[in-house]
Design an enzyme around this catalytic site. Sequence first.
Site, PDB file in Angstrom:
ATOM      1  N   GLU A  77      29.592  49.767  39.148  1.00  0.00           N
ATOM      2  CA  GLU A  77      29.769  49.026  40.407  1.00  0.00           C
ATOM      3  C   GLU A  77      30.121  49.946  41.580  1.00  0.00           C
ATOM      4  O   GLU A  77      30.575  49.470  42.618  1.00  0.00           O
ATOM      5  CB  GLU A  77      30.858  47.955  40.264  1.00  0.00           C
ATOM      6  CG  GLU A  77      30.644  46.920  39.188  1.00  0.00           C
ATOM      7  CD  GLU A  77      29.395  46.068  39.352  1.00  0.00           C
ATOM      8  OE1 GLU A  77      28.611  46.310  40.294  1.00  0.00           O
ATOM      9  OE2 GLU A  77      29.194  45.171  38.523  1.00  0.00           O
ATOM     10  N   HIS A  96      38.498  45.383  40.884  1.00  0.00           N
ATOM     11  CA  HIS A  96      37.649  44.339  40.292  1.00  0.00           C
ATOM     12  C   HIS A  96      38.115  44.126  38.852  1.00  0.00           C
ATOM     13  O   HIS A  96      38.141  45.071  38.069  1.00  0.00           O
ATOM     14  CB  HIS A  96      36.181  44.763  40.331  1.00  0.00           C
ATOM     15  CG  HIS A  96      35.331  43.991  39.371  1.00  0.00           C
ATOM     16  ND1 HIS A  96      35.277  42.610  39.384  1.00  0.00           N
ATOM     17  CD2 HIS A  96      34.536  44.383  38.358  1.00  0.00           C
ATOM     18  CE1 HIS A  96      34.469  42.202  38.404  1.00  0.00           C
ATOM     19  NE2 HIS A  96      34.013  43.260  37.770  1.00  0.00           N
ATOM     20  N   HIS A  98      38.424  41.244  35.301  1.00  0.00           N
ATOM     21  CA  HIS A  98      37.883  40.064  34.626  1.00  0.00           C
ATOM     22  C   HIS A  98      39.053  39.137  34.274  1.00  0.00           C
ATOM     23  O   HIS A  98      39.044  38.493  33.221  1.00  0.00           O
ATOM     24  CB  HIS A  98      37.098  40.475  33.379  1.00  0.00           C
ATOM     25  CG  HIS A  98      35.915  41.336  33.687  1.00  0.00           C
ATOM     26  ND1 HIS A  98      35.263  42.091  32.746  1.00  0.00           N
ATOM     27  CD2 HIS A  98      35.261  41.574  34.858  1.00  0.00           C
ATOM     28  CE1 HIS A  98      34.259  42.757  33.316  1.00  0.00           C
ATOM     29  NE2 HIS A  98      34.250  42.464  34.602  1.00  0.00           N
ATOM     30  N   HIS A 160      31.781  35.873  36.338  1.00  0.00           N
ATOM     31  CA  HIS A 160      32.062  37.300  36.209  1.00  0.00           C
ATOM     32  C   HIS A 160      33.565  37.600  36.310  1.00  0.00           C
ATOM     33  O   HIS A 160      34.188  37.889  35.292  1.00  0.00           O
ATOM     34  CB  HIS A 160      31.242  38.069  37.257  1.00  0.00           C
ATOM     35  CG  HIS A 160      31.275  39.542  37.095  1.00  0.00           C
ATOM     36  ND1 HIS A 160      30.397  40.390  37.711  1.00  0.00           N
ATOM     37  CD2 HIS A 160      32.107  40.339  36.391  1.00  0.00           C
ATOM     38  CE1 HIS A 160      30.674  41.635  37.381  1.00  0.00           C
ATOM     39  NE2 HIS A 160      31.714  41.622  36.585  1.00  0.00           N
TER      40      HIS A 160
HETATM   41 ZN   LIG Z   1      32.913  43.212  36.050  1.00  0.00          ZN
END
Ligand SMILES: [Zn+2]
Length: 228
Positions: A77, A96, A98, A160
Site C-alpha cells: 500500500e 492502516h 484491520h 477491508h
Molecule cells: Zn489492509
Amino acid sequence: MNTYDEYKQLVVQTAQELTHKGYLMATGGNLSVRVGGQNAFAVTPSNFDYLKMTPDDICVLDFDLQMLEGHMAPSVESAMHAAIYQVRPDVNAIVHTHQVYASALTLIKAPIPALFDEQARFLGRSVEIIPYAPSGTGMLKSTVAKHVKNHNNAFMMQNHGALVFGHDMQRAVYNVEILEKCALAYLLALCSERKVSKIPLVVREIAFSKLRKDQEKVKRNEVAKQGE
Ligand SMILES: [Zn+2]
C-alpha cells in the site's frame, strides 16, 4: 545517527505498540511516517511479522516510490501512503489496520456519524466508508486519494479495514483507539435497533473547526520546513 533512523525507529515502535494493543494482527495492515521537510516517508515492509521487525527492515521511499533506504520489499500500500501525503500536507503519520469493530462496520457499509465530542474533534465530521478496491492496486490508491480530501482523519475501507491519520504518530495511534471505541459503541447501539442519537450539529461543527485550525498550522509548518 543516520537521517532516517529516528523515523524508522518510530515506525517499528508504533507497529509493535499497536500489535500489543490488538489493533494490528500478524502481518496485516501497514503504517508510515512522513520524513519532515522531504518528499519521503518511512513505511513498514510487505508481509513481515511486526514483533520480529527492527528499524533495519523499514523502507524509506520518496513520493515516486523510489527506495531511498531499506532492503525489504515495501508495503503493497506504499502508493496509497504517498498519495495521501501529497493531498494532505497536514498529515504526518498514517496507520492502516484491520481492527475488528471498524472492519465490521465496513461489511454493512455503515459510516459512523458524529456520536461523541472527541470523535468530531480528532477524527472529523464522520467516519466515511471508502468503496471497495483490491489491496495494493492503483484503483485503491486513487479512490482513497479522492476521499481523504474532506479533511477527516479516519476512514473505513469497505470489506477491508481502517485508515487513520495524525499530525504525528502519537496522534495517529490515539485516533486508531478513538475510532475503535466509536465503532464498537455504534455497533452495539445499532444492535439495539433503537434510534441512535448524535451530538448536536453545532457542537460537531465547532469541534471540526478546531481540527481544521490545527491542520492549517501543521501544513504551514511543513511548508516552512520544505523551504529550509
Ligand atoms: Zn489492509
